[in-house]
Scaffold this active site. Structure first.
Site, PDB file in Angstrom:
ATOM      1  N   ASP A  30       0.857  -1.187   0.000  1.00  0.00           N
ATOM      2  CA  ASP A  30       0.000   0.000   0.000  1.00  0.00           C
ATOM      3  C   ASP A  30       0.893   1.237   0.000  1.00  0.00           C
ATOM      4  O   ASP A  30       1.857   1.329   0.755  1.00  0.00           O
ATOM      5  CB  ASP A  30      -0.919  -0.003   1.228  1.00  0.00           C
ATOM      6  CG  ASP A  30      -2.052   0.992   1.088  1.00  0.00           C
ATOM      7  OD1 ASP A  30      -3.219   0.553   1.051  1.00  0.00           O
ATOM      8  OD2 ASP A  30      -1.782   2.216   1.012  1.00  0.00           O
ATOM      9  N   ASN A  87     -13.024  -2.967   2.597  1.00  0.00           N
ATOM     10  CA  ASN A  87     -13.990  -1.880   2.754  1.00  0.00           C
ATOM     11  C   ASN A  87     -14.966  -1.888   1.590  1.00  0.00           C
ATOM     12  O   ASN A  87     -14.575  -2.159   0.456  1.00  0.00           O
ATOM     13  CB  ASN A  87     -13.252  -0.536   2.778  1.00  0.00           C
ATOM     14  CG  ASN A  87     -12.302  -0.418   3.954  1.00  0.00           C
ATOM     15  OD1 ASN A  87     -12.586  -0.909   5.036  1.00  0.00           O
ATOM     16  ND2 ASN A  87     -11.160   0.210   3.746  1.00  0.00           N
ATOM     17  N   HIS A 100     -10.368  -5.263  -2.905  1.00  0.00           N
ATOM     18  CA  HIS A 100      -9.032  -5.487  -2.355  1.00  0.00           C
ATOM     19  C   HIS A 100      -9.118  -5.780  -0.876  1.00  0.00           C
ATOM     20  O   HIS A 100     -10.060  -5.358  -0.201  1.00  0.00           O
ATOM     21  CB  HIS A 100      -8.123  -4.282  -2.623  1.00  0.00           C
ATOM     22  CG  HIS A 100      -8.696  -2.977  -2.176  1.00  0.00           C
ATOM     23  ND1 HIS A 100      -9.626  -2.289  -2.929  1.00  0.00           N
ATOM     24  CD2 HIS A 100      -8.507  -2.259  -1.048  1.00  0.00           C
ATOM     25  CE1 HIS A 100      -9.966  -1.174  -2.284  1.00  0.00           C
ATOM     26  NE2 HIS A 100      -9.311  -1.143  -1.138  1.00  0.00           N
ATOM     27  N   HIS A 102      -6.950  -5.454   2.594  1.00  0.00           N
ATOM     28  CA  HIS A 102      -5.811  -4.878   3.293  1.00  0.00           C
ATOM     29  C   HIS A 102      -5.236  -5.934   4.229  1.00  0.00           C
ATOM     30  O   HIS A 102      -5.994  -6.574   4.982  1.00  0.00           O
ATOM     31  CB  HIS A 102      -6.252  -3.698   4.161  1.00  0.00           C
ATOM     32  CG  HIS A 102      -6.838  -2.547   3.400  1.00  0.00           C
ATOM     33  ND1 HIS A 102      -6.132  -1.401   3.106  1.00  0.00           N
ATOM     34  CD2 HIS A 102      -8.085  -2.352   2.873  1.00  0.00           C
ATOM     35  CE1 HIS A 102      -6.903  -0.554   2.447  1.00  0.00           C
ATOM     36  NE2 HIS A 102      -8.099  -1.108   2.293  1.00  0.00           N
TER      37      HIS A 102
HETATM   38  P1  AMP Z   1      -9.769   1.585   0.312  1.00  0.00           P
HETATM   39  O1  AMP Z   1      -9.830   2.920   0.996  1.00  0.00           O
HETATM   40  O2  AMP Z   1     -10.185   0.434   1.163  1.00  0.00           O
HETATM   41  O3  AMP Z   1     -10.480   1.622  -1.034  1.00  0.00           O
HETATM   42  O4  AMP Z   1      -8.235   1.310   0.049  1.00  0.00           O
HETATM   43  C1  AMP Z   1      -7.536   1.817  -1.041  1.00  0.00           C
HETATM   44  C2  AMP Z   1      -6.079   1.729  -0.680  1.00  0.00           C
HETATM   45  O5  AMP Z   1      -5.315   1.876  -1.869  1.00  0.00           O
HETATM   46  C3  AMP Z   1      -5.611   2.804   0.307  1.00  0.00           C
HETATM   47  O6  AMP Z   1      -5.075   2.200   1.477  1.00  0.00           O
HETATM   48  C4  AMP Z   1      -4.545   3.559  -0.493  1.00  0.00           C
HETATM   49  O7  AMP Z   1      -3.457   3.963   0.310  1.00  0.00           O
HETATM   50  C5  AMP Z   1      -4.134   2.531  -1.528  1.00  0.00           C
HETATM   51  N1  AMP Z   1      -3.566   3.100  -2.737  1.00  0.00           N
HETATM   52  C6  AMP Z   1      -4.005   4.184  -3.436  1.00  0.00           C
HETATM   53  N2  AMP Z   1      -3.228   4.402  -4.518  1.00  0.00           N
HETATM   54  C7  AMP Z   1      -2.281   3.422  -4.512  1.00  0.00           C
HETATM   55  C8  AMP Z   1      -1.173   3.109  -5.340  1.00  0.00           C
HETATM   56  N3  AMP Z   1      -0.880   3.833  -6.429  1.00  0.00           N
HETATM   57  N4  AMP Z   1      -0.406   2.040  -5.017  1.00  0.00           N
HETATM   58  C9  AMP Z   1      -0.679   1.297  -3.921  1.00  0.00           C
HETATM   59  N5  AMP Z   1      -1.715   1.559  -3.084  1.00  0.00           N
HETATM   60  C10 AMP Z   1      -2.494   2.591  -3.373  1.00  0.00           C
END
Ligand code: AMP
Ligand code: ZN
Length: 114
Positions: A30, A87, A100, A102
């Site tokens: 992440d 989420n 996804h 986490h």
């Molecule tokens: P969510 O809020 O559950 O949709 O999680 C999305 C996650 O994607 C967040 O924890 C972000 O930090 C992560 N994220 C956003 N852009 C990127 C990226 N370019 N590479 C890796 N993780 C990312």
């Protein structure tokens, strides 16, 4: 999906820091870690959230959790413990609409409701 960030990681149109890959699953770091160790695991096949995933591609649940299990055992994260979170939607805080999971660990995480 052509405009999906995580699909672009799968197709390698964009780069990410991969930590796990097999035929069906990708794991990567992440970019804004919320714990000392913070990874995201996805099924390569696009779905928008966990409810769509279980309806459209239920076999991907086992594939993603098997990947997480293998990865956390290899990293030793299972020894100290870790958390898996997904989420869904606005109240769930979902910001990326490719399902996804986490994987958070590497330090003590706060408990729910205590
Ligand atoms: P969510 O809020 O559950 O949709 O999680 C999305 C996650 O994607 C967040 O924890 C972000 O930090 C992560 N994220 C956003 N852009 C990127 C990226 N370019 N590479 C890796 N993780 C990312
Ligand atoms: Zn996608």
């Amino acid at each position: 999906m052509s405009d999906c960030l995580f699909c672009k990681f799968v197709s390698e149109e964009l780069e990410t820091e991969k930590v796990y890959e097999d035929e069906h699953v990708l794991g990567f770091k992440d970019i804004y870690p919320q714990a000392k160790e913070h990874y995201l695991f996805i099924a390569k096949e696009h779905t928008k959230n966990i409810n769509e995933l279980v309806t459209q591609n239920p076999e991907d649940i086992a594939r993603v959790y098997s990947a997480i299990s293998q990865f956390t055992r290899e990293k030793g994260l299972d020894q100290s413990g870790f958390r898996v979170v997904t989420n869904l939607g606005k109240y769930g805080g979902q910001t990326i609409f490719h399902t996804h999971f986490h994987v958070l660990g590497g330090e003590q995480l706060s408990s729910f409701g205590s």
